[in-house]
Design an enzyme around this catalytic site. Structure first.
Site, PDB file in Angstrom:
ATOM      1  N   ASN A   1      -2.022  -0.038   6.846  1.00 38.73           N
ATOM      2  CA  ASN A   1      -1.451  -1.287   7.355  1.00 38.73           C
ATOM      3  C   ASN A   1      -0.564  -2.014   6.338  1.00 38.73           C
ATOM      4  O   ASN A   1      -0.410  -3.227   6.372  1.00 38.73           O
ATOM      5  CB  ASN A   1      -2.553  -2.181   7.923  1.00 38.73           C
TER       6      ASN A   1
ATOM      7  N   HIS B   1      -1.904  -5.527   1.462  1.00 44.99           N
ATOM      8  CA  HIS B   1      -3.189  -6.197   1.221  1.00 44.99           C
ATOM      9  C   HIS B   1      -2.908  -7.612   0.778  1.00 44.99           C
ATOM     10  O   HIS B   1      -1.942  -7.862   0.062  1.00 44.99           O
ATOM     11  CB  HIS B   1      -3.980  -5.480   0.107  1.00 44.99           C
TER      12      HIS B   1
ATOM     13  N   ARG C   1       2.739  -6.470   9.157  1.00 44.92           N
ATOM     14  CA  ARG C   1       1.936  -5.412   9.778  1.00 44.92           C
ATOM     15  C   ARG C   1       2.432  -5.061  11.179  1.00 44.92           C
ATOM     16  O   ARG C   1       2.444  -3.887  11.564  1.00 44.92           O
ATOM     17  CB  ARG C   1       0.457  -5.801   9.773  1.00 44.92           C
TER      18      ARG C   1
ATOM     19  N   GLU D   1      -9.420 -10.376  -7.782  1.00 44.50           N
ATOM     20  CA  GLU D   1      -8.412  -9.338  -7.538  1.00 44.50           C
ATOM     21  C   GLU D   1      -7.232  -9.456  -8.510  1.00 44.50           C
ATOM     22  O   GLU D   1      -6.701  -8.444  -8.972  1.00 44.50           O
ATOM     23  CB  GLU D   1      -7.946  -9.405  -6.083  1.00 44.50           C
TER      24      GLU D   1
ATOM     25  N   ARG E   1      -1.524 -14.298   4.198  1.00 49.24           N
ATOM     26  CA  ARG E   1      -2.215 -13.656   5.334  1.00 49.24           C
ATOM     27  C   ARG E   1      -1.419 -13.864   6.621  1.00 49.24           C
ATOM     28  O   ARG E   1      -1.377 -12.979   7.478  1.00 49.24           O
ATOM     29  CB  ARG E   1      -3.646 -14.179   5.465  1.00 49.24           C
TER      30      ARG E   1
ATOM     31  N   THR F   1      -5.217  -7.518  10.541  1.00 43.37           N
ATOM     32  CA  THR F   1      -5.563  -6.218   9.950  1.00 43.37           C
ATOM     33  C   THR F   1      -5.081  -5.064  10.827  1.00 43.37           C
ATOM     34  O   THR F   1      -4.501  -4.092  10.329  1.00 43.37           O
ATOM     35  CB  THR F   1      -7.096  -6.123   9.768  1.00 43.37           C
TER      36      THR F   1
ATOM     37  N   TYR G   1     -12.261  -2.096  -3.678  1.00 46.72           N
ATOM     38  CA  TYR G   1     -12.800  -2.241  -2.323  1.00 46.72           C
ATOM     39  C   TYR G   1     -14.323  -2.181  -2.287  1.00 46.72           C
ATOM     40  O   TYR G   1     -14.909  -1.891  -1.240  1.00 46.72           O
ATOM     41  CB  TYR G   1     -12.205  -1.168  -1.410  1.00 46.72           C
TER      42      TYR G   1
ATOM     43  N   LYS H   1       0.831  -1.203   0.000  1.00 45.90           N
ATOM     44  CA  LYS H   1       0.000   0.000   0.000  1.00 45.90           C
ATOM     45  C   LYS H   1       0.873   1.263   0.000  1.00 45.90           C
ATOM     46  O   LYS H   1       2.096   1.188   0.213  1.00 45.90           O
ATOM     47  CB  LYS H   1      -0.930  -0.036   1.220  1.00 45.90           C
TER      48      LYS H   1
ATOM     49  N   PHE I   1     -15.341   3.430   7.094  1.00 47.21           N
ATOM     50  CA  PHE I   1     -13.979   3.844   6.720  1.00 47.21           C
ATOM     51  C   PHE I   1     -13.750   3.834   5.205  1.00 47.21           C
ATOM     52  O   PHE I   1     -12.642   4.100   4.745  1.00 47.21           O
ATOM     53  CB  PHE I   1     -12.934   2.957   7.414  1.00 47.21           C
TER      54      PHE I   1
HETATM   55  P1  IDP Z   1      -7.728  -7.106   5.504  1.00 46.14           P
HETATM   56  O1  IDP Z   1      -6.943  -6.107   4.656  1.00 46.14           O
HETATM   57  O2  IDP Z   1      -6.901  -7.626   6.636  1.00 46.14           O
HETATM   58  O3  IDP Z   1      -8.350  -8.204   4.686  1.00 46.14           O
HETATM   59  P2  IDP Z   1     -10.376  -5.905   5.676  1.00 46.14           P
HETATM   60  O4  IDP Z   1     -11.326  -6.086   6.820  1.00 46.14           O
HETATM   61  O5  IDP Z   1     -10.686  -6.614   4.398  1.00 46.14           O
HETATM   62  O6  IDP Z   1      -8.917  -6.288   6.201  1.00 46.14           O
HETATM   63  O7  IDP Z   1     -10.283  -4.335   5.416  1.00 46.14           O
HETATM   64  C1  IDP Z   1      -9.698  -3.839   4.229  1.00 46.14           C
HETATM   65  C2  IDP Z   1      -8.809  -2.676   4.585  1.00 46.14           C
HETATM   66  O8  IDP Z   1      -9.611  -1.611   5.091  1.00 46.14           O
HETATM   67  C3  IDP Z   1      -7.799  -2.939   5.708  1.00 46.14           C
HETATM   68  O9  IDP Z   1      -6.641  -3.596   5.270  1.00 46.14           O
HETATM   69  C4  IDP Z   1      -7.509  -1.537   6.188  1.00 46.14           C
HETATM   70  O10 IDP Z   1      -6.633  -0.842   5.305  1.00 46.14           O
HETATM   71  C5  IDP Z   1      -8.894  -0.907   6.098  1.00 46.14           C
HETATM   72  N1  IDP Z   1      -9.645  -1.046   7.371  1.00 46.14           N
HETATM   73  C6  IDP Z   1     -10.198  -2.167   7.900  1.00 46.14           C
HETATM   74  N2  IDP Z   1     -10.821  -1.914   9.065  1.00 46.14           N
HETATM   75  C7  IDP Z   1     -10.661  -0.583   9.288  1.00 46.14           C
HETATM   76  C8  IDP Z   1     -11.078   0.298  10.332  1.00 46.14           C
HETATM   77  O11 IDP Z   1     -11.734  -0.099  11.308  1.00 46.14           O
HETATM   78  N3  IDP Z   1     -10.710   1.605  10.208  1.00 46.14           N
HETATM   79  C9  IDP Z   1     -10.005   2.080   9.144  1.00 46.14           C
HETATM   80  N4  IDP Z   1      -9.584   1.293   8.131  1.00 46.14           N
HETATM   81  C10 IDP Z   1      -9.910  -0.029   8.204  1.00 46.14           C
HETATM   82 MG    MG Z   2      -9.808  -8.048   3.200  1.00 52.01          MG
END
Ligand code: IDP
Ligand code: MG
Length: 139
Positions: free
Chosen positions: A114, A117, A104, A128, A87, A93, A51, A11, A59
């Site tokens: 973070n 992805h 992370r 994707e 993962r 996350t 997304y 990212k 968010f």
């Molecule tokens: P992942 O990337 O671990 O699969 P997801 O739940 O799919 O997590 O969320 C996608 C992305 O959205 C996360 O990697 C992060 O960048 C962002 N994100 C997820 N939860 C939050 C939140 O509570 N606040 C702000 N950004 C979030």
């Molecule tokens: Mg995800």
């Protein structure tokens, strides 16, 4: 267990931090082969489409703004159980909850920025990968 492909993104925060090589090293040491890779800058429509599954989340707008603020490195990773393996290498996350030694935990700024992805299931990996790469670009 089978050989799989998964979509990885370093990212904008990861590119800004200068850790592309470090992240690739972790993938390769972790048993994932880089089958395709390129640096791109997503526009708003591209990030919103990627997304789309999160569009009702609070968010979403902030996430799209973050993902379009600078270049990212998109890659196809291949290996045994590549989706789950990636993962594990990424960590949770929220970096505050990520295990020691994960990308992370070591590099992410917060739950949004973070660093990486990774696809979360075979169907999302297929979508994707095709969102960024033609078959002829994957080796
Ligand atoms: P992942 O990337 O671990 O699969 P997801 O739940 O799919 O997590 O969320 C996608 C992305 O959205 C996360 O990697 C992060 O960048 C962002 N994100 C997820 N939860 C939050 C939140 O509570 N606040 C702000 N950004 C979030
Ligand atoms: Mg995800």
């Amino acid at each position: 267990m089978a050989t799989e492909r998964t979509l990885s993104i370093i990212k904008p925060d990861g590119v800004e931090k200068g850790i592309i090589g470090e992240v690739f090293n972790r993938f390769e040491k972790g048993g994932l082969r880089i089958a395709a890779t390129k640096m791109i800058k997503m526009d708003q429509a591209k990030a919103e489409g990627f997304y789309a599954v999160h569009k009702e989340r609070p968010f979403f707008n902030s996430l799209v703004k973050f993902m379009t603020r600078g270049p990212v490195v998109v890659s196809v990773l291949e290996g045994e159980s590549a989706i789950q393996r990636n993962r594990e290498i990424m960590g949770a996350t929220n970096p505050a909850e990520a295990a020691a030694g994960t990308i992370r935990k070591d590099f992410a700024s917060n739950i949004e920025e973070n660093t990486v992805h990774g696809s979360d299931a075979p169907e999302t990996a297929k979508f994707e990968i095709s969102y960024f790469f033609k078959d002829s670009e994957i080796f």
